[in-house]
Design a protein around this motif. Structure first.
Motif, PDB file in Angstrom:
ATOM      1  N   LEU A   5     -33.731  -9.870 -29.356  1.00  0.00           N
ATOM      2  CA  LEU A   5     -34.313  -8.538 -29.162  1.00  0.00           C
ATOM      3  C   LEU A   5     -35.454  -8.566 -28.143  1.00  0.00           C
ATOM      4  CD1 LEU A   5     -34.266  -7.342 -32.891  1.00  0.00           C
ATOM      5  CD2 LEU A   5     -32.724  -6.630 -31.055  1.00  0.00           C
ATOM      6  N   GLU A   6     -36.132  -9.707 -28.018  1.00  0.00           N
ATOM      7  CA  GLU A   6     -37.216  -9.747 -27.026  1.00  0.00           C
ATOM      8  C   GLU A   6     -36.636  -9.632 -25.617  1.00  0.00           C
ATOM      9  OE1 GLU A   6     -35.889 -12.269 -28.370  1.00  0.00           O
ATOM     10  OE2 GLU A   6     -36.040 -14.077 -27.143  1.00  0.00           O
ATOM     11  N   LYS A   7     -35.368 -10.037 -25.439  1.00  0.00           N
ATOM     12  CA  LYS A   7     -34.734  -9.836 -24.126  1.00  0.00           C
ATOM     13  C   LYS A   7     -34.188  -8.412 -24.028  1.00  0.00           C
ATOM     14  CE  LYS A   7     -33.301 -14.606 -23.576  1.00  0.00           C
ATOM     15  NZ  LYS A   7     -32.161 -15.511 -23.672  1.00  0.00           N
ATOM     16  N   LEU A   8     -33.547  -7.967 -25.093  1.00  0.00           N
ATOM     17  CA  LEU A   8     -32.953  -6.627 -25.086  1.00  0.00           C
ATOM     18  C   LEU A   8     -34.019  -5.556 -24.842  1.00  0.00           C
ATOM     19  CD1 LEU A   8     -30.305  -5.035 -25.618  1.00  0.00           C
ATOM     20  CD2 LEU A   8     -31.031  -4.826 -27.980  1.00  0.00           C
ATOM     21  N   PHE A   9     -35.217  -5.774 -25.367  1.00  0.00           N
ATOM     22  CA  PHE A   9     -36.273  -4.760 -25.293  1.00  0.00           C
ATOM     23  C   PHE A   9     -37.135  -4.903 -24.030  1.00  0.00           C
ATOM     24  CE2 PHE A   9     -36.927  -3.101 -29.891  1.00  0.00           C
ATOM     25  CZ  PHE A   9     -35.567  -3.166 -30.148  1.00  0.00           C
ATOM     26  N   GLU A  10     -36.777  -5.855 -23.190  1.00  0.00           N
ATOM     27  CA  GLU A  10     -37.607  -6.132 -22.014  1.00  0.00           C
ATOM     28  C   GLU A  10     -37.857  -4.871 -21.174  1.00  0.00           C
ATOM     29  OE1 GLU A  10     -37.189 -10.555 -20.432  1.00  0.00           O
ATOM     30  OE2 GLU A  10     -35.957  -9.107 -19.334  1.00  0.00           O
ATOM     31  N   ASP A  11     -36.824  -4.055 -21.044  1.00  0.00           N
ATOM     32  CA  ASP A  11     -36.954  -2.880 -20.187  1.00  0.00           C
ATOM     33  C   ASP A  11     -37.733  -1.754 -20.870  1.00  0.00           C
ATOM     34  OD1 ASP A  11     -36.249  -1.251 -17.828  1.00  0.00           O
ATOM     35  OD2 ASP A  11     -35.058  -0.123 -19.278  1.00  0.00           O
ATOM     36  N   VAL A  12     -37.554  -1.620 -22.164  1.00  0.00           N
ATOM     37  CA  VAL A  12     -38.172  -0.463 -22.837  1.00  0.00           C
ATOM     38  C   VAL A  12     -39.629  -0.733 -23.210  1.00  0.00           C
ATOM     39  CG1 VAL A  12     -37.527  -0.994 -25.254  1.00  0.00           C
ATOM     40  CG2 VAL A  12     -37.723   1.367 -24.529  1.00  0.00           C
ATOM     41  N   ALA A  13     -39.959  -2.003 -23.446  1.00  0.00           N
ATOM     42  CA  ALA A  13     -41.293  -2.308 -23.962  1.00  0.00           C
ATOM     43  C   ALA A  13     -42.194  -2.858 -22.863  1.00  0.00           C
ATOM     44  CB  ALA A  13     -41.188  -3.309 -25.107  1.00  0.00           C
ATOM     45  N   VAL A  18     -50.936  -3.467 -29.559  1.00  0.00           N
ATOM     46  CA  VAL A  18     -51.471  -2.124 -29.824  1.00  0.00           C
ATOM     47  C   VAL A  18     -52.284  -1.637 -28.624  1.00  0.00           C
ATOM     48  CG1 VAL A  18     -53.007  -0.755 -31.294  1.00  0.00           C
ATOM     49  CG2 VAL A  18     -51.476  -2.458 -32.329  1.00  0.00           C
ATOM     50  N   ARG A  19     -53.110  -2.525 -28.086  1.00  0.00           N
ATOM     51  CA  ARG A  19     -53.928  -2.128 -26.939  1.00  0.00           C
ATOM     52  C   ARG A  19     -53.043  -1.722 -25.763  1.00  0.00           C
ATOM     53  NH1 ARG A  19     -58.441  -5.448 -28.000  1.00  0.00           N
ATOM     54  NH2 ARG A  19     -57.429  -7.245 -27.054  1.00  0.00           N
ATOM     55  N   HIS A  20     -51.997  -2.485 -25.545  1.00  0.00           N
ATOM     56  CA  HIS A  20     -51.104  -2.160 -24.432  1.00  0.00           C
ATOM     57  C   HIS A  20     -50.446  -0.794 -24.647  1.00  0.00           C
ATOM     58  CE1 HIS A  20     -48.616  -3.356 -20.932  1.00  0.00           C
ATOM     59  NE2 HIS A  20     -47.819  -2.429 -21.454  1.00  0.00           N
ATOM     60  N   ALA A  21     -49.966  -0.574 -25.856  1.00  0.00           N
ATOM     61  CA  ALA A  21     -49.293   0.704 -26.140  1.00  0.00           C
ATOM     62  C   ALA A  21     -50.255   1.874 -25.924  1.00  0.00           C
ATOM     63  CB  ALA A  21     -48.751   0.712 -27.571  1.00  0.00           C
ATOM     64  N   LEU A  22     -51.499   1.731 -26.379  1.00  0.00           N
ATOM     65  CA  LEU A  22     -52.465   2.831 -26.252  1.00  0.00           C
ATOM     66  C   LEU A  22     -52.909   3.004 -24.798  1.00  0.00           C
ATOM     67  CD1 LEU A  22     -54.700   2.110 -29.389  1.00  0.00           C
ATOM     68  CD2 LEU A  22     -53.023   3.956 -29.146  1.00  0.00           C
ATOM     69  N   ALA A  23     -53.167   1.893 -24.126  1.00  0.00           N
ATOM     70  CA  ALA A  23     -53.696   1.981 -22.762  1.00  0.00           C
ATOM     71  C   ALA A  23     -52.652   2.530 -21.802  1.00  0.00           C
ATOM     72  CB  ALA A  23     -54.173   0.611 -22.289  1.00  0.00           C
ATOM     73  N   HIS A  24     -51.410   2.116 -21.992  1.00  0.00           N
ATOM     74  CA  HIS A  24     -50.364   2.527 -21.048  1.00  0.00           C
ATOM     75  C   HIS A  24     -49.479   3.625 -21.610  1.00  0.00           C
ATOM     76  CE1 HIS A  24     -51.524  -0.642 -18.297  1.00  0.00           C
ATOM     77  NE2 HIS A  24     -51.597  -1.448 -19.338  1.00  0.00           N
ATOM     78  N   ARG A  25     -49.811   4.122 -22.801  1.00  0.00           N
ATOM     79  CA  ARG A  25     -49.024   5.171 -23.469  1.00  0.00           C
ATOM     80  C   ARG A  25     -47.535   4.829 -23.376  1.00  0.00           C
ATOM     81  NH1 ARG A  25     -52.713   6.962 -20.578  1.00  0.00           N
ATOM     82  NH2 ARG A  25     -51.239   7.375 -18.912  1.00  0.00           N
ATOM     83  N   THR A  26     -47.203   3.683 -23.961  1.00  0.00           N
ATOM     84  CA  THR A  26     -45.821   3.230 -23.894  1.00  0.00           C
ATOM     85  C   THR A  26     -45.469   2.408 -25.139  1.00  0.00           C
ATOM     86  OG1 THR A  26     -44.168   2.252 -22.418  1.00  0.00           O
ATOM     87  CG2 THR A  26     -46.287   1.094 -22.591  1.00  0.00           C
ATOM     88  N   VAL A  27     -44.339   1.734 -25.057  1.00  0.00           N
ATOM     89  CA  VAL A  27     -43.814   0.997 -26.202  1.00  0.00           C
ATOM     90  C   VAL A  27     -44.235  -0.464 -26.133  1.00  0.00           C
ATOM     91  CG1 VAL A  27     -41.667   0.219 -27.305  1.00  0.00           C
ATOM     92  CG2 VAL A  27     -41.817   2.528 -26.331  1.00  0.00           C
ATOM     93  N   SER A  28     -44.661  -1.006 -27.275  1.00  0.00           N
ATOM     94  CA  SER A  28     -44.849  -2.446 -27.416  1.00  0.00           C
ATOM     95  C   SER A  28     -43.884  -2.943 -28.481  1.00  0.00           C
ATOM     96  CB  SER A  28     -46.284  -2.776 -27.835  1.00  0.00           C
ATOM     97  OG  SER A  28     -47.164  -2.609 -26.753  1.00  0.00           O
ATOM     98  N   HIS A  29     -43.516  -4.199 -28.365  1.00  0.00           N
ATOM     99  CA  HIS A  29     -42.533  -4.755 -29.306  1.00  0.00           C
ATOM    100  C   HIS A  29     -42.944  -6.151 -29.743  1.00  0.00           C
ATOM    101  CE1 HIS A  29     -38.459  -6.948 -29.781  1.00  0.00           C
ATOM    102  NE2 HIS A  29     -38.729  -6.350 -30.908  1.00  0.00           N
TER     103      HIS A  29
END
Ligand code: FAD
Length: 589
Positions: free
Chosen positions: A120-128, A148-159
């Motif tokens: 999943l860490e490869k599968l999610f490479e594009d989305v996260a 969490v910091r990445h998700a908040l700072a970049h308003r995106t997905v972390s995995h």
């Protein structure tokens, strides 16, 4: 005897430190350790058990949209993680901070092709934007901090994917000798947003452009949702119509004298006309994709506020980019704006809006059977609370909600803007209700989208969430049907056989289920659903031949329709009569 702490507890405890109090998900043998950690800490994080991981990801995204906080979802290894993907893309494309946690097969088997070994860490490479696998317990708190910091700072997905043997390992286990000149990672659960106000020199340049403009249009998007007063103050000074993107619909009430409503295919004619004749465009918190509906480059000078320096200027050549928060930037900018004395551009737009509202009202015909979808939406609009939260699905349903549901008071409106996926309406509404137990939360969905994730109705029932679901049941994939015709093709593959009965499904499982077939019965059913203390599903059979019309029909679109008709479009007679009747209603109004 206290149980020894397992590594999965480090994850859960760190999420608690970050203020996370809700996780949407579904268990599995790839996350038994995490589930056990959630059991141990159930007084601090509530686990919302759902029926499909895709819905859990939509809920995390919807939760982030309605609260402005991090949304978190959990799925098991392999298939559970794969199911999350669509909802995660929804979060990524609509800029929502979401953390996805998944299970991974145990470390000694990785690389052996074991059952459910999906990397999943490869599968999610594009989305996260941040995407990591846990390798040893000691790093867990830091990986959570970074995610969490990445998700908040970049308003995106972390995995974060977590092998299931490590989840149940002793929290202190650190079996390997450290060889790098580094300590075990140690970080703090803190995040602070960057300062939200641009440099004053940039504000001065922006004010100069806006003050020089004679026909300024303000385009407000999702990034301006928290800046209502500031947007109104700026538009008031500039005498500019406020045009709203669909995700920005909640920015300003629809009956506000300064707004001309939406833009694009689902927009209004006055907005289209304002764009056509503008000499200055002021974009606030929007990355509006349909550039054909913006003035052509060269016609306008552009000032654009966006919180993301990489986004500002992406859609149209921009004179003055302003990097900052919409509300804070406008607060700093408005005092620099000169109040325009010539206000005829705005007056014209306002007159256009009066006509447009009459046109829309004419389509909300209460007399017609089958029921007009526009009438259905208007009845919901009239009877809904002034602080209702409405989530709309994609498709023609978005046209009806864009135009026939009004923002007033504290109402909010959400949809999957940029992924434009089917089926988020129901899970968004569940998440909204979870976040705001006291508010009226409404899912406005088509039968196509509802059927995809209808099991989540059970989630609402089982968690006693009193959501209200209204299904525009036309037994077809309407948007696609109309697109086929506009392209000149007779419809194909867009209708299921028979009409499903969703009210019976809801009723049989403990919700209020109402089916409405006649326009005369609609008001009572909608009122009954709102009055009902628990979840309610109102299944409304609507006119399948009602076209979602663009604000202006282009020659190409009309040509497509004609071609489809000539090539043997079924249901020609009813479609033609609907189109014809609408034209007559418009002319009469
Ligand atoms: P986004 O693309 O999310 O952009 C928001 C911007 O705001 C981002 O650049 C972000 O960085 C910025 N931002 C975030 N927070 C802040 C802040 N605090 N301060 C400043 N900036 C901030 N849309 C229409 O408008 N018209 C249509 O006719 C239409 N038809 C659609 C039909 C369907 C069936 C569907 C599903 C969607 C439709 N949409 C329509 C939605 C459309 O696809 C886009 O999603 C939408 O136009 C983008 O709106 P936006 O620019 O406001 O949001």
């Amino acid at each position: 005897m206290s149980m020894p702490k397992i590594a999965a507890e480090l994850l859960v405890e760190r999420l608690v430190d970050w203020g996370v109090d809700t996780i949407f998900g579904l268990p599995g043998d790839g996350i038994n350790g995490i589930t056990e950690a959630l059991r141990r800490h159930q007084d601090r994080i509530r686990f919302v058990l759902v029926h499909h991981e895709e819905a859990a990801a939509f809920m995390a995204c919807g939760y982030a949209k309605v609260t402005g906080r991090l949304g978190v979802c959990l799925a098991t290894s392999g298939p559970g993680g794969v199911h999350l993907l669509n909802g995660l893309y929804d979060a990524k494309l609509d800029h929502q901070p979401v953390l996805a946690i998944t299970g991974m097969q145990e470390t000694q088997l990785l690389g052996t092709g074991y059952q459910q070994e999906v990397h999943l860490e490869k599968l999610f490479e594009d989305v996260a934007g941040y995407d990591v696998m846990v390798h040893v317990p000691v790093q867990v708190p830091t990986l959570v901090d970074l995610a969490v910091r990445h998700a908040l700072a970049h308003r995106t997905v972390s995995h974060i994917t977590f092998p299931n043997d490590l989840q149940v390992a002793d929290a202190d286990a650190n079996p390997w000798q450290a060889v790098a000149p580094a300590r075990a990672p140690s970080t703090a659960p803190v995040y602070i947003a960057p300062p939200g106000v641009p440099r004053s020199a940039d504000l001065e340049r922006a004010a100069a452009v806006l003050n020089a403009g004679e026909k300024v249009v303000l385009l407000a998007g999702a990034g301006a949702l928290g800046a209502r007063a500031e947007v109104v103050a700026a538009a008031e000074a500039l005498a500019s119509p406020i045009v709203k993107t669909l995700p920005g619909k909640g920015c300003v009430p629809d009956d506000h004298p300064l707004t001309t409503g939406g833009i694009g295919l689902l927009g209004t004619e006055p907005s289209e006309e304002a764009m056509e004749s503008a000499d200055t465009l002021f974009m606030v918190g929007t990355n509006f994709p349909y550039t054909k509906h913006l003035p052509p480059p060269g016609q306008v000078k552009v000032v654009q506020i966006d919180i993301d320096p990489a986004t500002v200027g992406n859609r149209i050549p921009t004179e003055v980019p302003l990097v900052g928060d919409a509300a804070a930037t406008l607060q700093a900018l408005v005092p620099r704006l000169q109040r325009k004395t010539t206000r005829s551009f705005l007056d014209g737009a306002q007159a256009g809006m009066r006509e447009w509202r009459e046109k829309m009202a004419a389509l909300e015909d209460s007399e017609r059977d089958p029921i007009q979808p526009q009438y259905l939406m208007r009845v919901i609009d009239r009877l809904a609370a002034d602080d209702a939260i409405l989530a709309s699905d994609s498709g023609t349903i978005a046209t009806w909600s864009a135009r026939h549901f009004d923002i007033r008071g504290g109402r909010e409106y959400y949809l999957s803007g940029n992924l434009a996926t089917m089926a988020p309406g129901l899970p968004y509404t569940i998440a909204a209700q979870w976040a705001h137990p006291g508010r009226q939360c409404i899912a406005f969905v088509g039968d196509g989208g509802f059927a995809m994730l209808m099991a989540e109705t059970l989630t609402a029932i089982r968690h006693e969430l009193p959501i209200k679901v209204f299904i525009n049941n036309n037994a077809e994939y309407g948007q696609i049907l109309w697109e086929q015709m506009v392209l000149g093709f007779p419809e194909f593959g867009v209708r299921h056989r028979g009409v499903a009965d969703y009210a019976a499904f809801a009723q049989a499982n403990g919700a209020l289920g109402l089916r409405v077939e006649k326009a005369a019965d609609l008001e009572a059913a909608v009122a009954g659903a709102f009055a009902h203390p628990g979840p309610a599903v109102v299944d409304v059979l609507t006119n399948p031949d009602e076209p979602p019309m663009p604000p202006k029909v282009s020659y190409e679109q009309a040509k497509g329709f004609t071609k489809a008709f000539l090539k043997g479009q079924p249901h020609k007679a009813t479609i033609a009569s609907t189109l014809f009747r609408d034209k007559i209603s418009e002319l009469k109004s």
